[in-house]
Design a protein around this motif. Sequence first.
Motif, PDB file in Angstrom:
ATOM      1  N   ASP A  54       0.807  -1.221   0.000  1.00 28.55           N
ATOM      2  CA  ASP A  54       0.000   0.000   0.000  1.00 28.55           C
ATOM      3  C   ASP A  54       0.837   1.266   0.000  1.00 28.55           C
ATOM      4  O   ASP A  54       0.295   2.364   0.123  1.00 28.55           O
ATOM      5  CB  ASP A  54      -0.957   0.013   1.194  1.00 28.55           C
ATOM      6  CG  ASP A  54      -0.219   0.058   2.526  1.00 28.55           C
ATOM      7  OD1 ASP A  54      -0.902   0.061   3.565  1.00 28.55           O
ATOM      8  OD2 ASP A  54       1.021   0.068   2.528  1.00 28.55           O
ATOM      9  N   GLY A  55       2.156   1.116  -0.157  1.00 34.18           N
ATOM     10  CA  GLY A  55       3.012   2.291  -0.333  1.00 34.18           C
ATOM     11  C   GLY A  55       3.672   2.841   0.903  1.00 34.18           C
ATOM     12  O   GLY A  55       4.347   3.876   0.830  1.00 34.18           O
ATOM     13  N   SER A  56       3.540   2.184   2.024  1.00 33.97           N
ATOM     14  CA  SER A  56       4.237   2.634   3.228  1.00 33.97           C
ATOM     15  C   SER A  56       5.729   2.370   3.084  1.00 33.97           C
ATOM     16  O   SER A  56       6.126   1.283   2.667  1.00 33.97           O
ATOM     17  CB  SER A  56       3.696   1.908   4.453  1.00 33.97           C
ATOM     18  OG  SER A  56       2.339   2.229   4.657  1.00 33.97           O
ATOM     19  N   THR A  57       6.527   3.356   3.445  1.00 43.18           N
ATOM     20  CA  THR A  57       7.963   3.257   3.209  1.00 43.18           C
ATOM     21  C   THR A  57       8.760   3.344   4.503  1.00 43.18           C
ATOM     22  O   THR A  57       8.296   3.893   5.514  1.00 43.18           O
ATOM     23  CB  THR A  57       8.437   4.368   2.262  1.00 43.18           C
ATOM     24  OG1 THR A  57       8.110   5.644   2.828  1.00 43.18           O
ATOM     25  CG2 THR A  57       7.780   4.235   0.893  1.00 43.18           C
ATOM     26  N   ASN A  58       9.971   2.844   4.421  1.00 43.20           N
ATOM     27  CA  ASN A  58      10.894   2.900   5.542  1.00 43.20           C
ATOM     28  C   ASN A  58      12.297   3.046   4.954  1.00 43.20           C
ATOM     29  O   ASN A  58      12.598   2.404   3.944  1.00 43.20           O
ATOM     30  CB  ASN A  58      10.811   1.637   6.391  1.00 43.20           C
ATOM     31  CG  ASN A  58      11.708   1.711   7.598  1.00 43.20           C
ATOM     32  OD1 ASN A  58      11.629   2.637   8.394  1.00 43.20           O
ATOM     33  ND2 ASN A  58      12.595   0.732   7.744  1.00 43.20           N
TER      34      ASN A  58
END
Length: 121
Positions: A54-58
């Motif tokens: 879903d596009g969550s980044t780290n």
Amino acid sequence: QVQLVESGGGLVQTGGSLRLSCAASGRIFSINLMAWYRRAPGKQRDLVATITTDGSTNYADSLKGRFTISRDNAKNTVYLQMNNLKPEDTAVYYCNAEVRPTGYLRHYTYWGQGTQVTVSS
């Protein structure tokens, strides 16, 4: 059979930019986490960034603000935009993905072959 193929590496001067791509191909049912790692000469492989479906980044703390990870789920492709590159960014960059192949019930971790990024001073 699932393959990850990176592209976009090369030689760039300090302060320049590069965009890496990594396309997953084969009999793919779904892909969860995608990521970029890098291995500098004489060092271990380190995490650069991750991105969920879903596009969550780290990001690695030292790279925040210069590197941006993104993905195109329709193309099974992950990207890494690298700006303001420094000589210490010189490394082989690898993509990584958790892929559920068609006909299988779980995800497996796959790696690309790596692409060389060299930043000259």
